[in-house]
Motif scaffolding. Structure first.
Motif, PDB file in Angstrom:
ATOM      1  N   ASN A 228       0.832  -1.314   0.141  1.00 28.86           N
ATOM      2  CA  ASN A 228      -0.298   0.171  -0.042  1.00 28.86           C
ATOM      3  C   ASN A 228       0.858   1.234   0.063  1.00 28.86           C
ATOM      4  OD1 ASN A 228      -2.946  -1.164   0.709  1.00 28.86           O
ATOM      5  ND2 ASN A 228      -1.399  -2.327   1.800  1.00 28.86           N
ATOM      6  N   LYS A 229       1.938   1.178  -0.958  1.00 34.54           N
ATOM      7  CA  LYS A 229       2.916   2.177  -0.852  1.00 34.54           C
ATOM      8  C   LYS A 229       2.156   3.713  -1.297  1.00 34.54           C
ATOM      9  CE  LYS A 229       6.043   0.259  -3.547  1.00 34.54           C
ATOM     10  NZ  LYS A 229       6.970  -0.187  -4.001  1.00 34.54           N
ATOM     11  N   GLU A 230       1.200   3.665  -2.177  1.00 30.49           N
ATOM     12  CA  GLU A 230       0.679   4.732  -2.505  1.00 30.49           C
ATOM     13  C   GLU A 230      -0.261   5.607  -1.356  1.00 30.49           C
ATOM     14  OE1 GLU A 230      -1.755   4.533  -6.149  1.00 30.49           O
ATOM     15  OE2 GLU A 230      -0.094   4.210  -7.278  1.00 30.49           O
ATOM     16  N   LYS A 231      -0.842   4.753  -0.581  1.00 27.31           N
ATOM     17  CA  LYS A 231      -1.757   5.146   0.667  1.00 27.31           C
ATOM     18  C   LYS A 231      -0.702   5.698   1.795  1.00 27.31           C
ATOM     19  CE  LYS A 231      -5.181   5.293   3.485  1.00 27.31           C
ATOM     20  NZ  LYS A 231      -6.170   6.380   3.555  1.00 27.31           N
ATOM     21  N   VAL A 232       0.404   4.905   1.757  1.00 29.53           N
ATOM     22  CA  VAL A 232       1.300   5.377   2.931  1.00 29.53           C
ATOM     23  C   VAL A 232       1.801   6.882   2.317  1.00 29.53           C
ATOM     24  CG1 VAL A 232       3.461   4.979   3.954  1.00 29.53           C
ATOM     25  CG2 VAL A 232       1.753   2.976   3.511  1.00 29.53           C
ATOM     26  N   ASP A 233       2.369   6.886   0.931  1.00 26.80           N
ATOM     27  CA  ASP A 233       2.785   8.068   0.881  1.00 26.80           C
ATOM     28  C   ASP A 233       1.892   9.153   0.896  1.00 26.80           C
ATOM     29  OD1 ASP A 233       5.134   6.940   0.087  1.00 26.80           O
ATOM     30  OD2 ASP A 233       5.134   6.944  -2.016  1.00 26.80           O
ATOM     31  N   ALA A 234       0.611   8.844   0.550  1.00 29.77           N
ATOM     32  CA  ALA A 234      -0.410  10.088   0.634  1.00 29.77           C
ATOM     33  C   ALA A 234      -0.629  10.632   2.029  1.00 29.77           C
ATOM     34  CB  ALA A 234      -1.903   9.539   0.136  1.00 29.77           C
ATOM     35  N   GLU A 235      -0.419   9.803   3.065  1.00 28.25           N
ATOM     36  CA  GLU A 235      -0.682  10.090   4.433  1.00 28.25           C
ATOM     37  C   GLU A 235       0.646  10.685   4.993  1.00 28.25           C
ATOM     38  OE1 GLU A 235      -3.296  10.444   5.947  1.00 28.25           O
ATOM     39  OE2 GLU A 235      -4.867   9.093   4.700  1.00 28.25           O
ATOM     40  N   LEU A 236       1.789  10.173   4.758  1.00 26.88           N
ATOM     41  CA  LEU A 236       2.973  10.438   5.407  1.00 26.88           C
ATOM     42  C   LEU A 236       4.111  11.357   4.594  1.00 26.88           C
ATOM     43  CD1 LEU A 236       3.822   7.211   7.218  1.00 26.88           C
ATOM     44  CD2 LEU A 236       2.694   9.053   8.103  1.00 26.88           C
ATOM     45  N   GLY A 237       3.704  11.385   3.068  1.00 29.19           N
ATOM     46  CA  GLY A 237       4.614  12.410   2.329  1.00 29.19           C
ATOM     47  C   GLY A 237       5.280  11.373   1.156  1.00 29.19           C
ATOM     48  N   ALA A 238       5.647  11.854   0.016  1.00 29.22           N
ATOM     49  CA  ALA A 238       6.032  11.527  -0.836  1.00 29.22           C
ATOM     50  C   ALA A 238       7.373  10.301  -0.741  1.00 29.22           C
ATOM     51  CB  ALA A 238       6.371  12.069  -2.201  1.00 29.22           C
ATOM     52  N   LYS A 268      27.323  -7.550  -4.025  1.00 26.60           N
ATOM     53  CA  LYS A 268      26.790  -8.822  -4.508  1.00 26.60           C
ATOM     54  C   LYS A 268      25.460  -9.068  -3.448  1.00 26.60           C
ATOM     55  CE  LYS A 268      27.379 -13.834  -3.824  1.00 26.60           C
ATOM     56  NZ  LYS A 268      28.405 -14.780  -3.350  1.00 26.60           N
ATOM     57  N   GLU A 269      25.539  -8.627  -2.235  1.00 24.92           N
ATOM     58  CA  GLU A 269      24.462  -8.526  -1.404  1.00 24.92           C
ATOM     59  C   GLU A 269      23.137  -7.613  -1.924  1.00 24.92           C
ATOM     60  OE1 GLU A 269      23.627 -10.945   0.702  1.00 24.92           O
ATOM     61  OE2 GLU A 269      25.862 -11.911   0.782  1.00 24.92           O
ATOM     62  N   VAL A 270      23.709  -6.662  -2.164  1.00 22.00           N
ATOM     63  CA  VAL A 270      22.742  -5.339  -2.791  1.00 22.00           C
ATOM     64  C   VAL A 270      22.033  -6.102  -4.064  1.00 22.00           C
ATOM     65  CG1 VAL A 270      22.401  -3.243  -3.716  1.00 22.00           C
ATOM     66  CG2 VAL A 270      24.045  -3.585  -1.816  1.00 22.00           C
ATOM     67  N   GLU A 271      22.903  -6.439  -5.063  1.00 20.18           N
ATOM     68  CA  GLU A 271      22.173  -7.191  -6.145  1.00 20.18           C
ATOM     69  C   GLU A 271      21.133  -8.171  -5.767  1.00 20.18           C
ATOM     70  OE1 GLU A 271      25.222  -8.595  -8.619  1.00 20.18           O
ATOM     71  OE2 GLU A 271      25.923  -6.464  -8.903  1.00 20.18           O
ATOM     72  N   ALA A 272      21.224  -9.163  -4.754  1.00 19.89           N
ATOM     73  CA  ALA A 272      20.555 -10.295  -4.309  1.00 19.89           C
ATOM     74  C   ALA A 272      19.314  -9.648  -3.753  1.00 19.89           C
ATOM     75  CB  ALA A 272      21.296 -11.050  -3.393  1.00 19.89           C
ATOM     76  N   VAL A 273      19.351  -8.709  -2.921  1.00 16.26           N
ATOM     77  CA  VAL A 273      18.081  -8.178  -2.151  1.00 16.26           C
ATOM     78  C   VAL A 273      17.361  -7.229  -3.298  1.00 16.26           C
ATOM     79  CG1 VAL A 273      17.442  -6.134  -0.478  1.00 16.26           C
ATOM     80  CG2 VAL A 273      19.223  -7.991  -0.169  1.00 16.26           C
ATOM     81  N   GLN A 274      18.072  -6.533  -4.247  1.00 18.85           N
ATOM     82  CA  GLN A 274      17.355  -5.737  -5.274  1.00 18.85           C
ATOM     83  C   GLN A 274      16.499  -6.656  -6.138  1.00 18.85           C
ATOM     84  OE1 GLN A 274      17.564  -1.883  -5.565  1.00 18.85           O
ATOM     85  NE2 GLN A 274      15.693  -2.915  -5.674  1.00 18.85           N
ATOM     86  N   LYS A 275      17.082  -8.050  -6.456  1.00 18.57           N
ATOM     87  CA  LYS A 275      16.263  -8.950  -7.206  1.00 18.57           C
ATOM     88  C   LYS A 275      15.065  -9.358  -6.417  1.00 18.57           C
ATOM     89  CE  LYS A 275      17.156 -13.070  -9.738  1.00 18.57           C
ATOM     90  NZ  LYS A 275      18.122 -14.119 -10.508  1.00 18.57           N
ATOM     91  N   ALA A 276      15.268  -9.555  -5.217  1.00 24.49           N
ATOM     92  CA  ALA A 276      14.070 -10.025  -4.262  1.00 24.49           C
ATOM     93  C   ALA A 276      13.021  -9.280  -4.257  1.00 24.49           C
ATOM     94  CB  ALA A 276      14.807 -10.667  -3.368  1.00 24.49           C
ATOM     95  N   TYR A 277      13.415  -7.775  -4.396  1.00 22.66           N
ATOM     96  CA  TYR A 277      12.522  -6.673  -4.006  1.00 22.66           C
ATOM     97  C   TYR A 277      12.725  -5.578  -5.090  1.00 22.66           C
ATOM     98  CZ  TYR A 277      12.470  -8.949   0.799  1.00 22.66           C
ATOM     99  OH  TYR A 277      12.169  -9.618   1.735  1.00 22.66           O
ATOM    100  N   PRO A 278      12.421  -5.999  -6.246  1.00 23.94           N
ATOM    101  CA  PRO A 278      12.436  -5.121  -7.410  1.00 23.94           C
ATOM    102  C   PRO A 278      11.778  -3.648  -7.247  1.00 23.94           C
ATOM    103  CG  PRO A 278      11.064  -6.865  -7.940  1.00 23.94           C
ATOM    104  CD  PRO A 278      11.371  -7.214  -6.535  1.00 23.94           C
ATOM    105  N   ASP A 279      10.555  -3.788  -6.539  1.00 25.30           N
ATOM    106  CA  ASP A 279       9.859  -2.341  -6.451  1.00 25.30           C
ATOM    107  C   ASP A 279      10.041  -1.602  -5.297  1.00 25.30           C
ATOM    108  OD1 ASP A 279       9.091  -4.922  -4.566  1.00 25.30           O
ATOM    109  OD2 ASP A 279       7.509  -3.293  -3.596  1.00 25.30           O
TER     110      ASP A 279
END
Length: 414
Positions: A228-238, A268-279
């Motif tokens: 719910n990122k859009e809802k969170v941003d709407a309430e707490l800020g972009a 290496k770890e950053v790439e792995a995490v970014q792959k698991a959480y691409p959004d």
């Protein structure tokens, strides 16, 4: 004779000043303290301190002697100090509490100093305060210990008796956070979230709480914010939702794996995490972490790039003290010309932003000298010496003498 007379007059004045603060019990034991509290219908305030703890000393020297602090605590409490460590200079009174101090550590789970414990007139623990503070906020924290609605231990007992009560769970989580009780905080956060609807959790009133609860990527709070990122941003800020999520991922999925690892596995770890959480964009969360990481790894060219990214992220609005710290780290540890030139720019900005603080001018002068701009360095070092306190003049002068002789003011290792 006049000096002696003045001294004699000062003694009672000093005694009066000390009497205005908190009056702590001496030459007693726990049973007597509890009996006194029971007889006088007062709560018990216990300062659990150590001799090496800086904040403990600050409270003892600056806060406890104040009249308004003494007035509040002497009226409401029987006050006791327990030294939690042992030293060769301990008095017999302190030694008599050694075993009790060990019991307090175990029974009341004292993990940090100073810890302040509040017991009711029956000798039952009802509240804890971790860490010191200025007089008025500290009095307010102690006042919470007198109110069953805000007493930490009382709240925990209520929560354990009825974990599905959302109001109690939320209050307990917030109180546990203040008490540095991570285990209880996590349980209470989970209980509040589990027993609240999605609509309730995504209100502005509860989103701050939800953000604090999203410290684990496997948690329901993390998942709710992610979904719910859009809802969170709407309430707490972009961008707020991504910031919360990225900070958690960097702390839990990256930092814990790379901090003490051999070599440099960060990318290496950053790439792995970014792959698991691409959004989720990890850039913001990584910016501050890289400063610490590359400094620990002694990778100063990478540290230089991390500092530049940090400055850019903050639109150049970095405190003079931080800039000076970054610059000094390069001065002491790196001979790379690009690093030194970058550090010079940070140092110059720190000098300008601090109204030419002598400590920061010293850093700037030393960097100028390291960069081969010794004539300019000498001018700045002389300016620093003219402004610095007497106790630091000798060290500044020593560096100036080396500059004039063309000698390095830094240590060349190897």
């Amino acid at each position: 004779m006049k000096k002696l007379v003045l001294f004699l007059f000062l003694i009672p004045l000093l005694g009066t000043a000390q009497d205005k603060g908190i009056k702590f019990e001496h030459n007693t034991d726990w049973a007597k303290v509890k009996a006194k509290a029971k007889a006088e219908n007062k709560y018990i305030f216990v300062d659990a301190f150590t001799t090496w703890c800086g904040p403990c000393k600050y409270m003892a020297q600056e806060i406890f002697p104040q009249e308004k602090v003494g007035t509040f605590f002497n009226e409401k409490f029987v006050n006791l100090k327990i030294q939690m460590d042992q030293t060769k200079n301990d008095s017999e009174d302190v030694k008599s509490w050694y075993e009790e101090a060990k019991r307090f550590t175990k029974d009341y789970q004292i993990r940090a100093y100073p810890t302040f414990l509040i017991f009711n007139p029956d000798g039952e623990l009802v509240h804890r305060i971790v860490g010191g503070g200025e007089a008025d906020p500290f009095i307010a924290k102690a006042q919470e210990g007198l109110n069953p609605a805000t007493q930490y231990v009382t709240l925990v007992k209520k929560f354990e008796a009825n974990p599905k009560d959302k109001a109690i769970a939320k209050a307990t989580a917030e109180s546990a956070e203040k008490a540095y009780d991570e285990e209880v905080a996590a349980r209470a956060q989970a209980a509040f979230i589990e027993n609240s609807s999605k609509e309730e959790l995504l209100t502005k009133e509860n989103l701050g709480f939800l953000a604090k609860s999203a410290q684990d990527p496997a948690s329901k709070a993390f998942a709710l914010i992610r979904e719910n990122k859009e809802k969170v941003d709407a309430e707490l800020g972009a961008g707020k939702a991504n910031s919360i999520l990225a900070t958690t991922l960097v702390r839990r999925e990256i930092a814990q794996k790379v901090w003490n690892a051999e070599g440099d596995p960060l990318n290496k770890e950053v790439e792995a995490v970014q792959k698991a959480y691409p959004d989720i964009d990890l850039t913001e969360g990584l910016t501050s972490f890289k400063l610490q990481y590359y400094l620990k790894k002694k990778n100063y060219p990478a540290f230089k790039e991390a500092v530049q990214a940090y400055i850019a992220k903050n639109d150049g609005k970095v405190s003079p003290r931080e800039l000076n710290s970054f610059a000094w780290s390069i001065f002491e540890n790196c001979d790379d010309a690009a690093c030194v030139e970058a550090a010079l720019a940070w140092s110059k900005q720190s000098v300008e932003g601090s109204n030419e603080d002598p400590m920061m001018m010293d850093t700037y002068a030393n960097l100028l000298h390291k960069a081969g701009k010794t004539k300019e360095a000498i001018v700045w070092q002389e300016k620093a010496i003219a402004k610095v306190d007497d106790d630091a003049k000798a060290e500044f002068q020593k560096n100036l003498d080396k500059m004039k002789k063309g000698e390095p003011t830094w240590i060349n290792e190897g």
